[in-house]
Design a protein around this motif. Structure first.
Motif, mmCIF file in Angstrom:
data_model
loop_
_atom_site.group_PDB
_atom_site.id
_atom_site.type_symbol
_atom_site.label_atom_id
_atom_site.label_comp_id
_atom_site.label_asym_id
_atom_site.label_seq_id
_atom_site.Cartn_x
_atom_site.Cartn_y
_atom_site.Cartn_z
ATOM 1 N N ASN A 94 0.823 -1.134 0.042
ATOM 2 C CA ASN A 94 0.095 0.089 0.158
ATOM 3 C C ASN A 94 0.807 1.396 -0.161
ATOM 4 O OD1 ASN A 94 -2.867 0.203 -0.267
ATOM 5 N ND2 ASN A 94 -3.088 0.695 1.688
ATOM 6 N N VAL A 216 -10.328 11.896 -0.933
ATOM 7 C CA VAL A 216 -10.649 10.457 -0.919
ATOM 8 C C VAL A 216 -10.514 9.842 0.276
ATOM 9 C CG1 VAL A 216 -9.602 9.999 -3.463
ATOM 10 C CG2 VAL A 216 -8.338 9.848 -1.611
ATOM 11 N N THR A 218 -9.498 7.750 3.296
ATOM 12 C CA THR A 218 -8.048 7.674 3.628
ATOM 13 C C THR A 218 -7.911 6.198 3.962
ATOM 14 O OG1 THR A 218 -8.400 8.644 5.844
ATOM 15 C CG2 THR A 218 -7.336 10.072 4.179
ATOM 16 N N TRP A 221 -5.930 3.996 1.773
ATOM 17 C CA TRP A 221 -5.184 4.833 0.604
ATOM 18 C C TRP A 221 -3.736 4.699 0.951
ATOM 19 C CZ3 TRP A 221 -6.822 6.939 -3.637
ATOM 20 C CH2 TRP A 221 -5.987 7.543 -4.535
ATOM 21 N N PHE A 453 -1.201 2.734 -9.339
ATOM 22 C CA PHE A 453 -2.398 2.729 -8.668
ATOM 23 C C PHE A 453 -3.445 1.456 -9.000
ATOM 24 C CE2 PHE A 453 -1.627 7.677 -8.517
ATOM 25 C CZ PHE A 453 -1.933 7.777 -7.113
ATOM 26 N N THR A 454 -3.992 1.149 -8.087
ATOM 27 C CA THR A 454 -5.001 0.064 -8.322
ATOM 28 C C THR A 454 -6.286 0.647 -9.180
ATOM 29 O OG1 THR A 454 -6.471 0.309 -6.420
ATOM 30 C CG2 THR A 454 -4.322 -1.090 -6.377
ATOM 31 N N GLU A 457 -8.541 2.577 -7.123
ATOM 32 C CA GLU A 457 -7.969 3.989 -6.833
ATOM 33 C C GLU A 457 -7.991 4.978 -7.986
ATOM 34 O OE1 GLU A 457 -4.790 2.145 -3.672
ATOM 35 O OE2 GLU A 457 -4.053 2.691 -5.370
ATOM 36 N N ARG A 458 -7.850 4.158 -9.142
ATOM 37 C CA ARG A 458 -7.779 5.201 -10.405
ATOM 38 C C ARG A 458 -9.260 5.619 -10.601
ATOM 39 N NH1 ARG A 458 -3.568 5.930 -13.216
ATOM 40 N NH2 ARG A 458 -1.592 4.731 -12.839
#
Length: 466
Positions: A94, A216, A218, A221, A453-454, A457-458
């Motif tokens: 992460n 976003v 957290t 994240w 980014f996953t 996340e994107r």
């Protein structure tokens, strides 16, 4: 609670109510009748700023090795931090890290982790754990001004209250945890101990930090880090975003001489765009600033080699930044202090035989040596005052750079590096035959071309931009 032994130290005085001071109190409390913490300021009764800690304005995290040390001293602390909103961040699963050698992969299997939170919350949870012990008390608004005793034995400390009055606090054990402002070298000089070796490596790095409302969620994240590259013909600069409690981002930007950040709020995000990659600046466009910009210039690595003295007075131990203060860029200060406190407890558990303090000081030095080697081993490759890299230093730097490049595409290399960075292994472990072979063969996968980014996340980032 276990009782203090009939034979041994009855009273300990800890100088400084810092996190290092609290951990020192935790380390010795079961071996003494009482521990008194002498603190120059008032200690807050909640997760609020503590006077005299300018570095609290900048990002902090606990390495795996530090978390394990804190848990050994104060069981349950990690759970309390997480319950209060701290984040447990698996490495490198992460984390989005742009090293000089490229983007690190986010391996699904995590071997280590970080605990991220504001410094105020971390300090408070640790302080709360320590001060609930009836054997520990605090003398606030009081400064230590001198050691009492001789060059063979410290018997207490002279302190000055806020009204200017002075008194002597007798103690069987005095622990200096006053940090970068430590006066122990000057106090020892008054006792005719004058041959303390000191090393100072200063890259001239300046920190500027700000807290934002994250755009976003957290939870889960990733940590974001853009590292400096000493090979580039420009001032080394870097930056990071840590998720902390209350859905906030703690953002720190760092710059070396010729490219240092300033306190101007309008200059903060433009400075982020001068980093080697614009990722942090791009993310901050969508975040809401919650604080002004805090700037710190005191970022030098400084170490006193107390363990090298031919004699050391019984009854005195220095711990944490009082012994070795690190460039905060590497996030090792609290973790190294915690490991030093564990070393102190281990030596004290064997009983206070003559020479105890010297043995404890050497044990503290052994535990902080890996963190010192990491910080100095990096900083000497930037323009610094204090020491220039030798041929051996340059050869080691080239090897670690090759290993880091391999780590962008090799789980084995990435694990070897994070073992050391997390303070779970000493730097010589990077010279194991299996690690040398991994570095020689190079990465098994191609370079990652962009921030990893996953998909989820994107998706969040795409919605921000729309």
């Amino acid at each position: 609670m276990s009782e203090a032994p009939d034979r041994g130290y009855f009273r300990a005085v800890v100088l400084g109510g810092s996190t290092a001071g609290m951990l020192a109190a935790a380390a010795v409390r079961q071996y003494v009748r009482s521990v008194e913490i002498v603190e120059a300021h008032e200690l807050p009764d909640g997760p609020r700023p503590r006077t005299g800690v300018p570095q609290a304005a900048h990002i902090h995290f606990l390495q795996t090795g530090g978390v394990e040390a804190i848990e050994a001293l104060l069981p349950g602390t990690t759970g309390l931090l997480l319950a209060a909103g701290a984040h447990r961040v698996p490495e490198t699963t992460n984390m989005i890290v742009y090293s000089p050698e490229g983007w690190y992969r986010r391996w699904r299997r995590a071997t280590h982790y970080l605990i991220t939170a504001s410094r105020d919350l971390t300090d408070y949870v640790i302080r709360q754990q320590v001060l609930k012990d009836s054997r520990v008390s605090v003398r606030a608004h009081t400064r230590a001004v001198a050691l009492c005793g001789t060059d063979r034995r410290i018997t207490g400390v002279r302190v000055r209250a806020a009204d200017g009055s002075e008194t002597e606090l007798p103690a069987d054990l005095v622990i200096d945890a006053t940090g970068r402002a430590s006066r122990t070298p000057q106090w020892l000089a008054r006792l005719d101990i004058n041959t303390i070796a000191e090393e100072r490596i200063d890259s001239g790095l300046v920190y500027a930090s700000r807290v934002y409302r994250a755009p976003v969620p957290t939870r889960d994240w990733p940590v974001i880090a853009i590292q400096a590259d000493p090979e580039l013909p420009r001032p080394g600069n870097a930056g990071g975003i840590l998720p902390i409690e209350d859905d906030r981002w703690h953002v720190s930007l760092m710059g070396a001489p010729g490219g240092q950040p300033i306190r101007d709020t309008d200059a903060f995000e433009p400075f982020a765009r001068t980093l080697r990659h614009p990722l942090i600046a791009d993310l901050l466009r969508h975040a809401e600033p919650l604080t002004d910009v805090s700037v710190t210039h005191s970022t030098a690595n400084r170490r006193y080699y107390y363990e090298r003295l031919t004699s050391w007075p019984d009854g005195l131990v220095a711990l944490g930044d009082s012994v070795a203060a690190f460039n905060p860029l590497y996030g090792q200060g609290i973790s190294a202090a915690a490991q030093g406190a564990v070393a102190l407890r281990s030596v004290l558990s064997a009983g206070p035989a003559p020479g105890f303090a010297r043995r404890a000081q050497r044990a503290v030095a052994r535990r902080l040596a890996p963190a010192w080697a990491l910080a100095v081993g990096q900083d000497i490759h930037f323009p610094t005052t204090g020491r220039r890299p030798t041929i051996a230093d340059r050869a080691l730097h080239r090897y670690v750079s090759r290993l880091s490049r391999t780590a962008t595409g090799s789980f084995h290399a990435a694990t070897a590096l994070t073992d050391v960075l997390s303070l779970r292994a000493a730097p010589p472990s990077l010279a194991r035959p299996s690690v040398l072979l991994t570095a020689l063969t190079g990465p098994h996968r191609p370079p990652v071309p962009h921030p990893p980014f996953t998909p989820a996340e994107r998706g969040l980032l795409d919605r921000l931009r729309s």
